[in-house]
Design a protein around this motif. Structure first.
Motif, PDB file in Angstrom:
ATOM      1  N   HIS A  82      -5.518   6.355   5.061  1.00  0.00           N
ATOM      2  CA  HIS A  82      -5.564   7.771   4.722  1.00  0.00           C
ATOM      3  C   HIS A  82      -6.625   7.921   3.413  1.00  0.00           C
ATOM      4  N   TYR A  83      -7.688   8.322   3.672  1.00  0.00           N
ATOM      5  CA  TYR A  83      -8.938   8.260   2.768  1.00  0.00           C
ATOM      6  C   TYR A  83      -9.014   9.590   1.725  1.00  0.00           C
ATOM      7  N   ASP A  84      -9.048   9.365   0.550  1.00  0.00           N
ATOM      8  CA  ASP A  84      -9.251  10.465  -0.389  1.00  0.00           C
ATOM      9  C   ASP A  84      -9.860   9.788  -1.632  1.00  0.00           C
ATOM     10  N   ASN A 131      -0.028   4.086   0.531  1.00  0.00           N
ATOM     11  CA  ASN A 131      -0.555   5.109   1.767  1.00  0.00           C
ATOM     12  C   ASN A 131       0.275   4.770   2.960  1.00  0.00           C
ATOM     13  N   LYS A 179       4.677   7.049   2.672  1.00  0.00           N
ATOM     14  CA  LYS A 179       3.794   8.512   2.520  1.00  0.00           C
ATOM     15  C   LYS A 179       4.592   9.407   3.243  1.00  0.00           C
ATOM     16  N   PHE A 208       3.997  12.487  -2.896  1.00  0.00           N
ATOM     17  CA  PHE A 208       3.016  11.515  -3.613  1.00  0.00           C
ATOM     18  C   PHE A 208       3.824  11.419  -5.108  1.00  0.00           C
ATOM     19  N   ASN A 223      -6.301   3.067   0.282  1.00  0.00           N
ATOM     20  CA  ASN A 223      -7.229   4.356   0.494  1.00  0.00           C
ATOM     21  C   ASN A 223      -8.064   4.075   1.731  1.00  0.00           C
ATOM     22  N   ASP A 234       0.683  -1.311   0.303  1.00  0.00           N
ATOM     23  CA  ASP A 234      -0.028   0.098   0.119  1.00  0.00           C
ATOM     24  C   ASP A 234       0.991   1.281  -0.299  1.00  0.00           C
ATOM     25  N   THR A 276      -8.254   9.739  -5.050  1.00  0.00           N
ATOM     26  CA  THR A 276      -6.935   9.075  -5.190  1.00  0.00           C
ATOM     27  C   THR A 276      -6.853   8.662  -6.407  1.00  0.00           C
ATOM     28  N   PHE A 291      -3.175   1.405  -3.936  1.00  0.00           N
ATOM     29  CA  PHE A 291      -3.614   2.649  -2.760  1.00  0.00           C
ATOM     30  C   PHE A 291      -4.846   2.004  -2.210  1.00  0.00           C
TER      31      PHE A 291
END
Length: 378
Positions: free
Chosen positions: A334-336, A302, A307, A312, A331, A300, A339, A329
């Protein structure tokens, strides 16, 4: 929409032929040449998302249809929110979610999950799934128990419309106090040959169920004394060459479809970069020395080990240039919701500015599509 159907028709027509075409290219080569750069980049992305249905997710429909992501991963627990309300609630809901996502894809998805058994299980009994022994428990069990447990796990994945599992874990239990491997019973054994044998058996069983197996974590996470989810892990003083034995054995036996890199430093292998970002480890060691020709996926991106130490853009550029074929990812840490779009746009820009070569992108997409065809998805 017409363009979509034309592409799908071309894909179907070309992939029915196992032979090289008149110009010496293969059907997969022809498909890759007809794909837009955006579609090719999408195949390099494996994305996590929030939502227990396509309708309830704020991102997955867009990620599949507009971004063209090639793979997804499901979780039961949302780490950022600290709630058990992510993607998995019960078998009926899960089957529909996976089926609906697959129906959205122009090129069939890898739909993946971490289902090792024991503590690393997303399909838990509390949701109506089978409980499963840990890898360490399997390592000390009779052969009939091992066969039964592995078959149960693979069958459940197939029944719920998964086609990829991030298992078997082939980290050798060098350090039993390892907080992320040994201490939570994720390793089959401290004996590397036992790890090879049980991993081989699990691969065979998963393949029969239509599940792609992903070996992890290359070049070995079993000797670490810390968790790469939280920060950088250096195994230089603890790593042992025998941690490569399962990879060497399984590659020689032609059983490996995908390998996950580890976010660990082994400074005797590469003094500058962790494995996920290292040409020396992924290119020289894995590709050249061990002769591996299949798909390489990152752990991952993230996770804290990447990270917190690389931006990024830098992390993606280094990973792809090191030889990563699929960027994961999750996600989740860390959520976005954006992404996938951000990663896609960045990779396209890196290609257009010459920081990542078109050949490198094409080679990765070719490996991915060959594996999807082998897995019966194309």
């Amino acid at each position: 929409m017409l363009k979509f159907f034309k592409f799908c028709s071309l894909l179907s027509l070309m992939l029915t032929s196992p032979f090289a075409l008149a110009n010496g290219t293969t059907p997969i080569d022809e498909i890759v040449s007809k794909m837009t750069l955006k579609d090719r980049v999408g195949q390099l992305l494996l994305i996590g998302f929030r939502g227990d249905s396509v309708e309830n997710s704020e991102s997955i429909k867009r990620d599949i249809q507009d971004i063209g992501v090639g793979s997804v991963i499901l979780f039961d627990y949302d780490v950022a929110l600290k709630v058990r309300d992510r993607n998995i609630k019960n078998p009926a809901q899960l089957k529909k979610l996976n089926q609906d996502m697959q129906s959205l894809a122009k090129i069939p998805l890898f739909i993946s999950v971490d289902e090792e058994g024991g503590m690393v299980s997303r399909l838990k009994s509390r949701y109506g799934f089978e409980s499963k022994l840990s890898p360490m428990e399997l390592g000390t069990s009779e052969s009939r128990v091992v066969q039964k447990e592995m078959s149960k796990l693979a069958g459940e994945l197939h029944e719920n419309n998964f086609n990829m599992n991030f298992a078997p874990l082939v980290d050798v239990n060098v350090n039993p106090e390892n907080p992320v491997i040994g201490k939570i019973k994720r390793s089959f054994s401290e004996d590397e040959n036992t790890v090879s044998q049980l991993a081989s058996q699990m691969i065979d069983i998963q393949n029969k169920a239509g599940i792609v197996s992903v070996l992890k974590h290359f070049p070995g996470h079993g000797s670490s004394d810390s968790d790469s989810h939280l920060g950088m892990v250096d195994v230089t003083e603890t790593w042992q060459d025998r941690e490569l034995t399962p990879y060497r054995d399984l590659i020689e036996d032609g059983k490996v479809d995908m390998i996950m890199s580890a976010h660990v430093y082994q400074r005797n292998l590469d003094p500058d970069y962790p494995a996920t970002l290292s040409k020396k480890i992924l290119g020289d060691l894995l590709r050249t020395d061990l002769g591996y020709e299949g798909v390489i996926i990152s752990d991952d991106m993230n996770m804290g080990a990447i990270k917190d130490h690389y931006g990024f853009e830098q992390a993606i550029e280094l990973a792809l240039n090191a030889g990563i074929d699929i960027l994961l990812f999750g996600n989740n840490l860390h959520y976005d919701k954006d992404t996938a779009a951000k990663a896609s746009n960045l990779i396209i820009r890196l290609v257009n500015t010459g920081k990542i070569s078109t050949k490198q992108i094409n080679d990765s997409v070719t490996r991915i599509l060959k594996l999807k065809r082998k897995a019966g998805l194309l």
